[in-house]
Scaffold this active site. Structure first.
Site, PDB file in Angstrom:
ATOM      1  N   ALA A   1      37.121  48.508  36.578  1.00 42.31           N
ATOM      2  CA  ALA A   1      36.968  48.368  35.054  1.00 42.31           C
ATOM      3  C   ALA A   1      35.393  47.972  34.750  1.00 42.31           C
ATOM      4  CB  ALA A   1      37.925  47.143  34.637  1.00 42.31           C
TER       5      ALA A   1
ATOM      6  N   GLY B   1      32.887  40.074  37.367  1.00 42.98           N
ATOM      7  CA  GLY B   1      33.515  41.078  38.210  1.00 42.98           C
ATOM      8  C   GLY B   1      32.722  42.521  38.358  1.00 42.98           C
TER       9      GLY B   1
ATOM     10  N   ASP C   1      38.808  54.643  30.223  1.00 43.57           N
ATOM     11  CA  ASP C   1      38.416  53.275  30.280  1.00 43.57           C
ATOM     12  C   ASP C   1      37.303  52.848  29.316  1.00 43.57           C
ATOM     13  OD1 ASP C   1      40.647  52.037  31.631  1.00 43.57           O
ATOM     14  OD2 ASP C   1      39.494  51.686  33.529  1.00 43.57           O
TER      15      ASP C   1
ATOM     16  N   LYS D   1      40.491  52.163  41.401  1.00 41.21           N
ATOM     17  CA  LYS D   1      40.026  53.097  40.525  1.00 41.21           C
ATOM     18  C   LYS D   1      38.535  53.761  41.130  1.00 41.21           C
ATOM     19  CE  LYS D   1      41.467  51.102  36.240  1.00 41.21           C
ATOM     20  NZ  LYS D   1      41.185  50.527  35.215  1.00 41.21           N
TER      21      LYS D   1
ATOM     22  N   SER E   1      52.559  45.987  33.966  1.00 39.94           N
ATOM     23  CA  SER E   1      52.047  47.096  33.161  1.00 39.94           C
ATOM     24  C   SER E   1      52.733  47.296  31.648  1.00 39.94           C
ATOM     25  CB  SER E   1      52.062  48.439  33.903  1.00 39.94           C
ATOM     26  OG  SER E   1      51.772  49.437  33.239  1.00 39.94           O
TER      27      SER E   1
HETATM   28  P1  NAP Z   1      39.289  45.896  40.516  1.00 39.93           P
HETATM   29  O1  NAP Z   1      38.832  47.112  40.617  1.00 39.93           O
HETATM   30  O2  NAP Z   1      40.067  45.344  41.608  1.00 39.93           O
HETATM   31  O3  NAP Z   1      38.166  44.802  40.378  1.00 39.93           O
HETATM   32  C1  NAP Z   1      38.320  43.511  39.843  1.00 39.93           C
HETATM   33  C2  NAP Z   1      37.034  42.625  40.105  1.00 39.93           C
HETATM   34  O4  NAP Z   1      37.376  41.438  40.040  1.00 39.93           O
HETATM   35  C3  NAP Z   1      36.574  42.727  41.593  1.00 39.93           C
HETATM   36  O5  NAP Z   1      35.848  43.679  42.087  1.00 39.93           O
HETATM   37  C4  NAP Z   1      35.900  41.297  41.888  1.00 39.93           C
HETATM   38  O6  NAP Z   1      34.456  41.402  41.769  1.00 39.93           O
HETATM   39  C5  NAP Z   1      36.628  40.507  40.909  1.00 39.93           C
HETATM   40  N1  NAP Z   1      37.885  39.792  41.552  1.00 39.93           N
HETATM   41  C6  NAP Z   1      38.881  40.057  42.138  1.00 39.93           C
HETATM   42  N2  NAP Z   1      39.533  38.916  42.463  1.00 39.93           N
HETATM   43  C7  NAP Z   1      38.913  37.777  42.453  1.00 39.93           C
HETATM   44  C8  NAP Z   1      39.054  36.694  42.476  1.00 39.93           C
HETATM   45  N3  NAP Z   1      40.085  35.903  43.050  1.00 39.93           N
HETATM   46  N4  NAP Z   1      38.112  35.793  41.934  1.00 39.93           N
HETATM   47  C9  NAP Z   1      37.068  36.081  41.345  1.00 39.93           C
HETATM   48  N5  NAP Z   1      36.728  37.267  41.033  1.00 39.93           N
HETATM   49  C10 NAP Z   1      37.705  38.209  41.494  1.00 39.93           C
HETATM   50  O7  NAP Z   1      40.175  45.718  39.187  1.00 39.93           O
HETATM   51  P2  NAP Z   1      39.867  46.573  37.901  1.00 39.93           P
HETATM   52  O8  NAP Z   1      40.689  47.821  37.787  1.00 39.93           O
HETATM   53  O9  NAP Z   1      38.414  46.469  37.736  1.00 39.93           O
HETATM   54  O10 NAP Z   1      40.655  45.572  36.923  1.00 39.93           O
HETATM   55  C11 NAP Z   1      39.998  44.401  36.588  1.00 39.93           C
HETATM   56  C12 NAP Z   1      41.057  43.741  35.452  1.00 39.93           C
HETATM   57  O11 NAP Z   1      40.926  44.563  34.199  1.00 39.93           O
HETATM   58  C13 NAP Z   1      42.332  43.944  35.697  1.00 39.93           C
HETATM   59  O12 NAP Z   1      43.113  42.729  35.133  1.00 39.93           O
HETATM   60  C14 NAP Z   1      43.047  44.914  34.772  1.00 39.93           C
HETATM   61  O13 NAP Z   1      44.197  44.867  34.393  1.00 39.93           O
HETATM   62  C15 NAP Z   1      42.212  44.727  33.677  1.00 39.93           C
HETATM   63  N6  NAP Z   1      41.958  46.173  32.976  1.00 39.93           N
HETATM   64  C16 NAP Z   1      42.488  46.302  31.990  1.00 39.93           C
HETATM   65  C17 NAP Z   1      42.174  47.727  31.078  1.00 39.93           C
HETATM   66  C18 NAP Z   1      42.683  47.786  29.749  1.00 39.93           C
HETATM   67  O14 NAP Z   1      42.720  48.794  29.324  1.00 39.93           O
HETATM   68  N7  NAP Z   1      42.788  46.682  29.053  1.00 39.93           N
HETATM   69  C19 NAP Z   1      41.360  48.576  31.656  1.00 39.93           C
HETATM   70  C20 NAP Z   1      40.936  48.297  33.023  1.00 39.93           C
HETATM   71  C21 NAP Z   1      41.087  47.271  33.660  1.00 39.93           C
HETATM   72  P3  NAP Z   1      33.782  40.641  42.616  1.00 39.93           P
HETATM   73  O15 NAP Z   1      34.080  40.927  43.843  1.00 39.93           O
HETATM   74  O16 NAP Z   1      32.195  41.167  42.218  1.00 39.93           O
HETATM   75  O17 NAP Z   1      33.643  39.184  42.405  1.00 39.93           O
END
Ligand code: NAP
Length: 269
Positions: free
Chosen positions: A129, A125, A101, A65, A14
């Site tokens: 997010a 995904g 976000d 989230k 982070s």
């Molecule tokens: P999350 O709720 O855990 O969702 C991530 C999604 O990615 C899961 O629902 C899954 O979708 C997919 N996934 C997870 N593991 C996987 C794997 N091994 N192989 C393929 N797909 C996989 O996480 P999130 O909060 O959405 O965050 C996702 C990413 O965005 C993180 O890296 C986070 O740091 C980044 N992010 C960045 C910002 C920013 O401000 N830059 C803001 C928010 C998030 P499926 O089950 O549908 O495949």
């Protein structure tokens, strides 16, 4: 001293403490931003302690989230519509959930001149997010949103009016310009992974990765190699943090502050 922080499962990646430190300095606020690493089983207990410790505000990150919404006293209208929260405000002993976000994603697209209106957009995904990203794309008039997921049935329960495909089918999508990675694949420390390969990325013109650590993921490196405009998640991160501070401190910043904090951050990381 006001206490703020970030709630997530693994937080070694982070940059939020640095960003909020810069904002506290700018605001002249006496604040501290802690990292609260919590396992899935303990999340409710930790959220319950927010009131005991008078924590003024929290950000929420991967993978909580969506889940954490159940523990709020209130959820803002916008966050309800999105279906995920990333910011909690403690006000009058009530925990209120918001989604910043959405704002951060929008500011990032604006900064890097990515136009999504009337475009077919591929979103990788279906987590927290993706929820904000998909709602933003819908609100801004994207022609079609294609969600790529490992589990179509589960994803269909989370989103309306989108198309759903598996990673196997992605090679057949040749009419979309923009691909957005909303998965954690490629994030520190697993920097040698990319969710898709060059044979897929070459079918797009713009690649956006929400990941900001590393700044250039393998997904973005491969995207550059095939000639795509490549945007990382740092500007979005700063944008969502600014919006969170507005909510925590009941203030309004000029948009330029995102550039100011972003530029300072790029110098120190
Ligand atoms: P999350 O709720 O855990 O969702 C991530 C999604 O990615 C899961 O629902 C899954 O979708 C997919 N996934 C997870 N593991 C996987 C794997 N091994 N192989 C393929 N797909 C996989 O996480 P999130 O909060 O959405 O965050 C996702 C990413 O965005 C993180 O890296 C986070 O740091 C980044 N992010 C960045 C910002 C920013 O401000 N830059 C803001 C928010 C998030 P499926 O089950 O549908 O495949």
């Amino acid at each position: 001293m006001n206490i703020y922080g970030l709630l997530g499962k693994k937080l070694g990646h982070s940059l939020s403490p640095e960003i909020h430190k810069l904002i506290f300095e700018k605001l002249n606020v006496n604040g501290i931003y802690n990292l609260y690493e919590v396992s899935e089983n303990n999340i409710k207990d930790v959220v319950d302690k927010v009131k005991d410790f008078n924590i003024k505000g929290l950000n929420v990150t991967i993978p909580y989230k969506i889940k954490v919404m159940d523990y709020m006293d209130e959820v803002s209208k916008e966050a309800k519509k999105i279906g995920a929260i990333n910011t909690i405000v403690l006000k009058n002993n009530k925990m209120i959930g918001y989604n910043t976000d959405y704002y951060g994603f929008g500011m990032m697209l604006k900064k890097f001149k990515v136009e999504v209106k009337d475009k077919i957009v591929v979103v990788l995904g279906s987590g927290g997010a993706s929820k904000a990203v998909v709602q933003y794309l819908k609100d801004k008039g994207s022609k079609k949103i294609i969600i790529v997921t490992r589990n179509i049935k589960e994803a269909q329960c989370k989103f309306k009016n989108c198309e759903f495909i598996t990673y196997n089918d992605l090679k057949n999508v040749t009419n979309s310009e923009i691909i957005v990675n909303c998965t954690p694949i490629g994030m520190y420390p697993n920097v040698d992974n990319s969710i898709v390969e060059e044979n897929i990325l070459k079918n797009f013109k713009v690649s956006v990765d929400l990941i900001y650590n590393p700044l250039e993921t393998l997904f973005l490196k491969k995207s550059k190699k095939v000639g795509n405009t490549s945007v990382n998640g740092l500007y979005m991160l700063v944008g969502q943090a600014i919006k969170a501070q507005e909510l925590w401190n009941n203030i309004k910043f000029d948009e330029e502050i995102i550039d100011e904090i972003y530029d300072k951050l790029v110098e120190i990381i």
